[in-house]
Design an enzyme around this catalytic site. Sequence first.
Site, mmCIF file in Angstrom:
data_model
loop_
_atom_site.group_PDB
_atom_site.id
_atom_site.type_symbol
_atom_site.label_atom_id
_atom_site.label_comp_id
_atom_site.label_asym_id
_atom_site.label_seq_id
_atom_site.Cartn_x
_atom_site.Cartn_y
_atom_site.Cartn_z
ATOM 1 N N ARG A 147 -3.391 -3.652 -7.427
ATOM 2 C CA ARG A 147 -3.016 -2.450 -6.675
ATOM 3 C C ARG A 147 -2.360 -1.484 -7.656
ATOM 4 N NH1 ARG A 147 1.796 -1.942 -2.130
ATOM 5 N NH2 ARG A 147 2.969 -0.997 -3.818
ATOM 6 N N TYR A 159 7.884 5.929 -3.575
ATOM 7 C CA TYR A 159 8.003 4.583 -3.029
ATOM 8 C C TYR A 159 6.969 3.670 -3.691
ATOM 9 C CZ TYR A 159 8.404 0.810 0.337
ATOM 10 O OH TYR A 159 8.607 -0.410 0.922
ATOM 11 N N ASP A 210 -2.109 1.679 -2.046
ATOM 12 C CA ASP A 210 -1.338 1.707 -0.796
ATOM 13 C C ASP A 210 -0.848 3.131 -0.542
ATOM 14 O OD1 ASP A 210 0.257 1.223 1.373
ATOM 15 O OD2 ASP A 210 1.291 -0.512 0.510
ATOM 16 N N HIS A 212 0.918 3.933 2.167
ATOM 17 C CA HIS A 212 2.182 3.818 2.907
ATOM 18 C C HIS A 212 2.277 4.740 4.118
ATOM 19 C CE1 HIS A 212 3.510 1.999 -1.035
ATOM 20 N NE2 HIS A 212 3.779 1.076 -0.152
ATOM 21 N N GLU A 236 -5.059 1.369 1.525
ATOM 22 C CA GLU A 236 -4.192 0.716 2.530
ATOM 23 C C GLU A 236 -3.328 1.713 3.290
ATOM 24 O OE1 GLU A 236 -1.764 -2.323 0.738
ATOM 25 O OE2 GLU A 236 -0.243 -2.120 2.294
ATOM 26 N N GLU A 262 0.284 -4.191 8.115
ATOM 27 C CA GLU A 262 1.469 -4.963 7.703
ATOM 28 C C GLU A 262 2.630 -4.771 8.674
ATOM 29 O OE1 GLU A 262 1.950 -3.361 3.696
ATOM 30 O OE2 GLU A 262 3.751 -2.318 4.352
ATOM 31 N N ARG A 283 -3.880 -6.652 7.708
ATOM 32 C CA ARG A 283 -2.758 -7.096 6.870
ATOM 33 C C ARG A 283 -1.623 -7.789 7.637
ATOM 34 N NH1 ARG A 283 -1.803 -6.227 2.158
ATOM 35 N NH2 ARG A 283 0.271 -5.324 2.252
ATOM 36 N N GLU A 339 -1.980 -10.551 -0.858
ATOM 37 C CA GLU A 339 -1.059 -9.827 -1.747
ATOM 38 C C GLU A 339 -0.098 -10.812 -2.411
ATOM 39 O OE1 GLU A 339 1.384 -6.952 0.304
ATOM 40 O OE2 GLU A 339 2.019 -6.000 -1.562
ATOM 41 N N TRP A 402 8.042 6.281 5.824
ATOM 42 C CA TRP A 402 8.604 5.718 4.592
ATOM 43 C C TRP A 402 7.483 5.245 3.719
ATOM 44 C CZ3 TRP A 402 7.001 0.722 4.614
ATOM 45 C CH2 TRP A 402 6.746 0.142 5.858
HETATM 46 C C1 CS2 Z 1 4.193 -2.519 0.815
HETATM 47 C C2 CS2 Z 1 5.535 -3.180 0.992
HETATM 48 O O1 CS2 Z 1 3.473 -4.517 -0.166
HETATM 49 C C3 CS2 Z 1 3.130 -3.551 0.484
HETATM 50 O O2 CS2 Z 1 1.991 -3.341 0.838
HETATM 51 O O3 CS2 Z 1 3.786 -1.691 1.829
HETATM 52 O O4 CS2 Z 1 6.338 -2.809 -0.082
HETATM 53 C C4 CS2 Z 1 6.272 -2.818 2.269
HETATM 54 O O5 CS2 Z 1 6.591 -1.475 2.286
HETATM 55 C C5 CS2 Z 1 7.494 -3.669 2.444
HETATM 56 O O6 CS2 Z 1 7.115 -5.007 2.367
HETATM 57 C C6 CS2 Z 1 8.181 -3.357 3.747
HETATM 58 O O7 CS2 Z 1 9.091 -4.320 4.095
HETATM 59 MG MG MG Z 2 1.680 -1.817 2.165
#
Ligand code: CS2
Ligand code: MG
Length: 402
Positions: A147, A159, A210, A212, A236, A262, A283, A339, A402
């Site tokens: 990734r 982030y 990702d 986000h 993602e 996720e 996810r 992951e 976020w």
């Molecule tokens: C991210 C994570 O791993 C990922 O795909 O999106 O950093 C995620 O933001 C955190 O696990 C949230 O707790």
């Molecule tokens: Mg993620």
Amino acid sequence: MKITNAYVNITSPGRNFVTLKVETDEGIYGLGDGTLNGREMAVASYLTEHLIPSLIGRDPFQTEDIWQFFYRGAYWRREPVTMAAIAAIDLALWDIKGKALNTPVYNLLGGKSREGVTVYCHATGENIDAALEDVARHKEMGYKAIRVQCGIPGLATTYGITHGPGRYEPAERGLPSESAWSTEMYLRQVPKLFARVRETFGEELHLLHDCHHRMTPIEAARLGKELEPFHLFWMEDPVPAELQEGFKLIREHTTTPIATGEVFNSVWDAHDLIRNQWIDYLRMTLVHGGGITHLKKTADFAALYHVRTGFHGATDLSPVTMAAALHFDTAIHNFGIQEHMPHTDETDAVFPHHYTYKDGAMYPGDAPGLGVDLDEKLAAKYPYQRAYLPINRKLDGTMTEW
Ligand code: CS2
Ligand code: MG
């Protein structure tokens, strides 16, 4: 066999983890993960106040009935706190069942469908050159799927990017920090990043990215289209997924594969996404999706629609979830990728485990149950510390994801 005792352990060896230990009258115990990043204490209290008292005295082999009892019995179904608490119990019971039958959990889920579980790691950099160096470093470590994220020119922080030396950890201690976000700047940078990655490393490496949840569907459609020449394994969380129809719009415009989920906690969060074939990878992982009992049904449903799993595996998923995920990934038919964001040495010491990494794949090990333990003495040295994920605002001050 009867459950005689259960209690929650909270420890913070670098980051917070909520672990449930379930004990039986035959001396066998099981471990479950109930960690919910930034809301750990809510799950701990839900378990201690509301679930554990009804768990004592039950037969730990009755994973299905116990799951239904806590899911249906609450009346207030779903949402992350409830489902993480139910997952903690469910994982602990599968661990007990495996230990009692003297077999690894993957054998209870259909046996081995594959030897190794293909994992992807994270490469990051404050700029494109630094990200390329990090891709090279991870390639050296044997990863076949990476990734890639990089800093966005004009934004102070991004982030998912490591700043300075030391490991990257998404949650920050203390109250949540705020950072600035610009989708326009992001959309300008990402295609440039992947053009350079492909140019440098060729076609063979699986590349993931990702987003986000920070775009609108039409912005995500544009990004997906612009990334098509670089053949991503997946894009993602392109958009916040409360609005499942949002993915229809993205799907109509791009062939870049899409992963999401996720933050999901039940099959109902992904029901339309799956049956309309708007996504390629799901996810939602064991701790946030109600444990093995619920995820097995969800994965089987997804398989009918050519949707594969791509379980979340960031550091907030404790080694208990990681172990359980590897058993699950080993057994199911429609596994896609897993992951892998390695835990710190402190975390690994608190949770001794049998799973291993080699050449881009992970292996659950052959210990009975989940093959992970909790060193409670060591765990006690790391008391809970409040920590949260950062919050984003657009440049005009508006709140965004976020
Ligand atoms: C991210 C994570 O791993 C990922 O795909 O999106 O950093 C995620 O933001 C955190 O696990 C949230 O707790
Ligand atoms: Mg993620």
